[in-house]
Design an enzyme around this catalytic site. Structure first.
Site, PDB file in Angstrom:
ATOM      1  N   TYR A 172     -21.423 -38.456  -6.415  1.00  0.00           N
ATOM      2  CA  TYR A 172     -21.526 -37.053  -5.986  1.00  0.00           C
ATOM      3  C   TYR A 172     -22.815 -36.813  -5.204  1.00  0.00           C
ATOM      4  O   TYR A 172     -22.819 -36.203  -4.140  1.00  0.00           O
ATOM      5  CB  TYR A 172     -21.453 -36.184  -7.237  1.00  0.00           C
ATOM      6  CG  TYR A 172     -21.779 -34.722  -7.067  1.00  0.00           C
ATOM      7  CD1 TYR A 172     -20.774 -33.801  -6.774  1.00  0.00           C
ATOM      8  CD2 TYR A 172     -23.080 -34.246  -7.227  1.00  0.00           C
ATOM      9  CE1 TYR A 172     -21.073 -32.453  -6.634  1.00  0.00           C
ATOM     10  CE2 TYR A 172     -23.381 -32.904  -7.100  1.00  0.00           C
ATOM     11  CZ  TYR A 172     -22.373 -32.011  -6.797  1.00  0.00           C
ATOM     12  OH  TYR A 172     -22.671 -30.668  -6.664  1.00  0.00           O
ATOM     13  N   LYS A 176     -23.668 -35.411  -1.278  1.00  0.00           N
ATOM     14  CA  LYS A 176     -24.478 -34.215  -0.997  1.00  0.00           C
ATOM     15  C   LYS A 176     -25.684 -34.564  -0.114  1.00  0.00           C
ATOM     16  O   LYS A 176     -26.055 -33.779   0.750  1.00  0.00           O
ATOM     17  CB  LYS A 176     -24.925 -33.552  -2.305  1.00  0.00           C
ATOM     18  CG  LYS A 176     -23.769 -32.973  -3.135  1.00  0.00           C
ATOM     19  CD  LYS A 176     -23.018 -31.871  -2.389  1.00  0.00           C
ATOM     20  CE  LYS A 176     -22.091 -31.063  -3.282  1.00  0.00           C
ATOM     21  NZ  LYS A 176     -21.284 -30.064  -2.552  1.00  0.00           N
TER      22      LYS A 176
HETATM   23  N1  LIG Z   1     -21.366 -25.651 -10.735  1.00  0.00           N
HETATM   24  C1  LIG Z   1     -22.558 -26.249 -10.572  1.00  0.00           C
HETATM   25  O1  LIG Z   1     -23.371 -26.427 -11.502  1.00  0.00           O
HETATM   26  C2  LIG Z   1     -22.944 -26.687  -9.207  1.00  0.00           C
HETATM   27  C3  LIG Z   1     -22.081 -26.619  -8.135  1.00  0.00           C
HETATM   28  N2  LIG Z   1     -22.516 -26.993  -6.895  1.00  0.00           N
HETATM   29  C4  LIG Z   1     -21.617 -26.967  -5.742  1.00  0.00           C
HETATM   30  O2  LIG Z   1     -20.930 -25.739  -5.663  1.00  0.00           O
HETATM   31  C5  LIG Z   1     -19.641 -25.953  -5.081  1.00  0.00           C
HETATM   32  C6  LIG Z   1     -18.566 -25.337  -5.950  1.00  0.00           C
HETATM   33  O3  LIG Z   1     -18.641 -25.937  -7.225  1.00  0.00           O
HETATM   34  P1  LIG Z   1     -17.884 -25.310  -8.494  1.00  0.00           P
HETATM   35  O4  LIG Z   1     -17.482 -23.927  -8.201  1.00  0.00           O
HETATM   36  O5  LIG Z   1     -18.698 -25.617  -9.674  1.00  0.00           O
HETATM   37  O6  LIG Z   1     -16.609 -26.263  -8.545  1.00  0.00           O
HETATM   38  P2  LIG Z   1     -15.094 -26.000  -9.026  1.00  0.00           P
HETATM   39  O7  LIG Z   1     -14.630 -27.277  -9.606  1.00  0.00           O
HETATM   40  O8  LIG Z   1     -14.966 -24.767  -9.821  1.00  0.00           O
HETATM   41  O9  LIG Z   1     -14.333 -25.774  -7.646  1.00  0.00           O
HETATM   42  C7  LIG Z   1     -14.035 -26.839  -6.815  1.00  0.00           C
HETATM   43  C8  LIG Z   1     -12.984 -26.365  -5.829  1.00  0.00           C
HETATM   44  O10 LIG Z   1     -12.641 -27.467  -4.963  1.00  0.00           O
HETATM   45  C9  LIG Z   1     -11.223 -27.629  -4.988  1.00  0.00           C
HETATM   46  N3  LIG Z   1     -10.888 -29.032  -4.795  1.00  0.00           N
HETATM   47  C10 LIG Z   1     -11.079 -30.045  -5.664  1.00  0.00           C
HETATM   48  N4  LIG Z   1     -10.612 -31.195  -5.146  1.00  0.00           N
HETATM   49  C11 LIG Z   1     -10.104 -30.886  -3.926  1.00  0.00           C
HETATM   50  C12 LIG Z   1      -9.446 -31.648  -2.925  1.00  0.00           C
HETATM   51  N5  LIG Z   1      -9.214 -32.956  -3.047  1.00  0.00           N
HETATM   52  N6  LIG Z   1      -9.053 -31.003  -1.785  1.00  0.00           N
HETATM   53  C13 LIG Z   1      -9.264 -29.682  -1.647  1.00  0.00           C
HETATM   54  N7  LIG Z   1      -9.866 -28.916  -2.559  1.00  0.00           N
HETATM   55  C14 LIG Z   1     -10.284 -29.517  -3.694  1.00  0.00           C
HETATM   56  C15 LIG Z   1     -10.796 -27.102  -6.352  1.00  0.00           C
HETATM   57  O11 LIG Z   1      -9.466 -26.632  -6.382  1.00  0.00           O
HETATM   58  P3  LIG Z   1      -8.173 -27.550  -6.663  1.00  0.00           P
HETATM   59  O12 LIG Z   1      -8.473 -28.379  -7.856  1.00  0.00           O
HETATM   60  O13 LIG Z   1      -7.092 -26.530  -6.839  1.00  0.00           O
HETATM   61  O14 LIG Z   1      -7.983 -28.344  -5.410  1.00  0.00           O
HETATM   62  C16 LIG Z   1     -11.714 -25.897  -6.494  1.00  0.00           C
HETATM   63  O15 LIG Z   1     -11.189 -24.802  -5.802  1.00  0.00           O
HETATM   64  C17 LIG Z   1     -19.496 -27.451  -4.894  1.00  0.00           C
HETATM   65  O16 LIG Z   1     -19.806 -27.802  -3.566  1.00  0.00           O
HETATM   66  C18 LIG Z   1     -20.513 -28.010  -5.855  1.00  0.00           C
HETATM   67  O17 LIG Z   1     -20.985 -29.264  -5.450  1.00  0.00           O
HETATM   68  C19 LIG Z   1     -23.788 -27.409  -6.687  1.00  0.00           C
HETATM   69  C20 LIG Z   1     -24.680 -27.486  -7.726  1.00  0.00           C
HETATM   70  C21 LIG Z   1     -24.307 -27.188  -9.071  1.00  0.00           C
HETATM   71  C1  LIG Z   2     -29.644 -29.480 -14.185  1.00  0.00           C
HETATM   72  C2  LIG Z   2     -29.781 -29.478 -12.693  1.00  0.00           C
HETATM   73  C3  LIG Z   2     -30.698 -28.333 -12.263  1.00  0.00           C
HETATM   74  C4  LIG Z   2     -32.056 -28.431 -12.841  1.00  0.00           C
HETATM   75  C5  LIG Z   2     -32.656 -27.083 -13.002  1.00  0.00           C
HETATM   76  O1  LIG Z   2     -32.026 -26.065 -12.755  1.00  0.00           O
HETATM   77  O2  LIG Z   2     -33.787 -27.076 -13.428  1.00  0.00           O
HETATM   78  C6  LIG Z   2     -28.481 -29.309 -11.953  1.00  0.00           C
HETATM   79  C7  LIG Z   2     -28.742 -29.522 -10.460  1.00  0.00           C
HETATM   80  C8  LIG Z   2     -27.480 -30.131  -9.908  1.00  0.00           C
HETATM   81  C9  LIG Z   2     -26.495 -30.008 -11.005  1.00  0.00           C
HETATM   82  C10 LIG Z   2     -25.259 -30.878 -11.023  1.00  0.00           C
HETATM   83  C11 LIG Z   2     -24.521 -30.899  -9.749  1.00  0.00           C
HETATM   84  O3  LIG Z   2     -24.843 -30.411  -8.707  1.00  0.00           O
HETATM   85  C12 LIG Z   2     -23.282 -31.662  -9.797  1.00  0.00           C
HETATM   86  C13 LIG Z   2     -22.394 -31.310 -10.847  1.00  0.00           C
HETATM   87  C14 LIG Z   2     -21.579 -30.117 -10.524  1.00  0.00           C
HETATM   88  C15 LIG Z   2     -20.386 -30.208 -11.381  1.00  0.00           C
HETATM   89  O4  LIG Z   2     -19.629 -29.114 -11.163  1.00  0.00           O
HETATM   90  C16 LIG Z   2     -20.730 -30.556 -12.836  1.00  0.00           C
HETATM   91  C17 LIG Z   2     -22.124 -30.483 -13.177  1.00  0.00           C
HETATM   92  C18 LIG Z   2     -23.046 -31.184 -12.227  1.00  0.00           C
HETATM   93  C19 LIG Z   2     -23.249 -32.596 -12.737  1.00  0.00           C
HETATM   94  C20 LIG Z   2     -24.353 -30.414 -12.154  1.00  0.00           C
HETATM   95  C21 LIG Z   2     -25.103 -30.513 -13.473  1.00  0.00           C
HETATM   96  C22 LIG Z   2     -26.432 -29.770 -13.418  1.00  0.00           C
HETATM   97  C23 LIG Z   2     -27.312 -30.213 -12.266  1.00  0.00           C
HETATM   98  C24 LIG Z   2     -27.743 -31.662 -12.452  1.00  0.00           C
END
Ligand SMILES: NC(=O)C1=CN([C@@H]2O[C@H](COP(=O)(O)OP(=O)(O)OC[C@H]3O[C@@H](n4cnc5c(N)ncnc54)[C@H](OP(=O)(O)O)[C@@H]3O)[C@@H](O)[C@H]2O)C=CC1
Ligand SMILES: C[C@H](CCC(=O)O)[C@H]1CC[C@H]2[C@@H]3C(=O)C[C@@H]4C[C@H](O)CC[C@]4(C)[C@H]3CC[C@]12C
Length: 294
Positions: A172, A176
């Site tokens: 992952y 990124k």
């Molecule tokens: N939550 C967190 O702690 C963090 C999140 N982020 C970033 O934020 C963004 C959103 O994350 P978050 O809301 O947590 O994730 P979710 O898992 O809630 O959402 C992911 C979305 O991507 C879609 N998706 C997954 N696989 C595919 C595929 N193969 N093709 C098209 N769509 C796909 C899923 O829908 P479906 O399965 O229906 O396809 C869903 O709508 C991401 O870019 C993530 O890296 C960054 C740092 C931390």
């Molecule tokens: C814990 C970290 C932040 C530190 C802080 O706030 O002090 C987070 C920063 C990035 C996160 C991970 C990430 O971006 C990828 C994943 C997203 C998924 O949806 C699942 C969890 C993550 C592994 C997520 C976990 C927390 C962080 C490492």
């Protein structure tokens, strides 16, 4: 780059206003759940034209219905997988056909991965690069003519794990970091060529989406931030044409200041955020893993 701060355009500060996104034509990827879903609802309240995408049609249908109730100028979805670059391009073409152009492209989706020690599966790294990185490139290339026309914006949702080495998310993190390289370099070229399309790279910490909580809540010593607030900050950052958006600022931007002057201290601080005894060697998928992870 904290929220609510004015930006300066031609010496005039421009404060945030939801009106900025009213009537704008916006694509949000990965909008069936999590932060993407919340962005769709905010955009709906602001009166945008919304085109959302993800794989799960039943969830997209519900999100679109809710967007219409909340006041979207229009709301529609296309379901499919971002493993397929032709699908990624098709989504952008749909904006041309049904919305007549595009003002903002929000690249947010992420494919299924695992939270645990790197397992050496090169095929998985390749697949994740296709979903999390190459499809972002493909959509950007397809959308560029429309975005040049509208002088619009590209919003790229990334992570602290795309700026610093975090353990347990090796494939992952690679995807990124790739986004940062591609979009930061592209931004430079836009400046040189006077292309007025903004690129906002969003650096997020731990957010309370179902996926993240399921994967990591019991291992992390940091509290997750709320997804609806995070979604709004991303939209503000995009509308204000910021270079980078840090959410939450204190826990994302400040640690990064250590990166160049005290990298090893930062590495130690990062490791101290984890309950390492709870990792084990088993792998926790972010969402429940489909049978075809490889
Ligand atoms: N939550 C967190 O702690 C963090 C999140 N982020 C970033 O934020 C963004 C959103 O994350 P978050 O809301 O947590 O994730 P979710 O898992 O809630 O959402 C992911 C979305 O991507 C879609 N998706 C997954 N696989 C595919 C595929 N193969 N093709 C098209 N769509 C796909 C899923 O829908 P479906 O399965 O229906 O396809 C869903 O709508 C991401 O870019 C993530 O890296 C960054 C740092 C931390
Ligand atoms: C814990 C970290 C932040 C530190 C802080 O706030 O002090 C987070 C920063 C990035 C996160 C991970 C990430 O971006 C990828 C994943 C997203 C998924 O949806 C699942 C969890 C993550 C592994 C997520 C976990 C927390 C962080 C490492």
């Amino acid at each position: 780059e904290g929220s609510g701060h004015p930006i300066w355009v031609s010496q005039i500060p421009v404060p945030w206003s939801p009106e900025m996104l009213k009537g704008k034509r916006v694509i949000v990827t990965g909008a069936s759940t999590g932060i993407g879903e919340e962005m769709a609802y905010h955009l709906a309240r602001m009166g945008s034209h919304i085109l959302i995408t993800a794989r799960t049609e039943s969830k997209l249908q519900k999100v679109v219905e809710r967007c219409r109730e909340l006041g979207a100028a229009s709301a529609q979805y296309i379901s499919g997988t971002m493993e397929d670059m032709a699908f990624a391009e098709h989504v952008v073409k749909e904006a041309q056909t049904s919305l007549g152009g595009l003002d903002m492209l929000i690249l947010n989706h992420v494919g299924t991965s695992y939270f645990g020690y790197f397992d050496g599966d090169v095929g998985h790294v390749r697949k994740l690069l296709e979903i999390n990185f190459l499809s972002y490139v493909a959509m950007t290339v397809s959308a560029l003519p429309m975005l040049k026309e509208s002088e619009g914006s590209i919003v790229v949702v990334s992570s602290m794990a795309g700026k610093v080495g975090f353990p347990f998310t090796v494939p992952y993190s690679a995807t990124k970091f790739a986004l940062d390289g591609f979009f930061s370099s592209l931004r430079q070229e836009f400046h040189i060529q006077n292309i007025n399309v903004s690129i906002t790279l969003c650096i997020l910490g731990f957010i309370d989406t179902d996926r993240a909580l399921r994967a990591a809540a019991d291992v992390l010593l940091v509290p997750p931030a709320p997804r609806a607030e995070c979604a709004l900050e991303i939209l503000k950052g995009g509308a204000l044409r910021r270079r980078e958006l840090y959410y939450r600022y204190g826990s994302t931007r400040l640690p990064l200041l250590l990166r160049d002057c005290a990298a090893e201290l930062l590495d130690r601080l990062v490791r101290s955020r984890y309950r390492l005894d709870r990792i084990g060697t088993g792998q926790r998928r972010h969402p429940p893993a489909p049978p075809d992870r490889r």
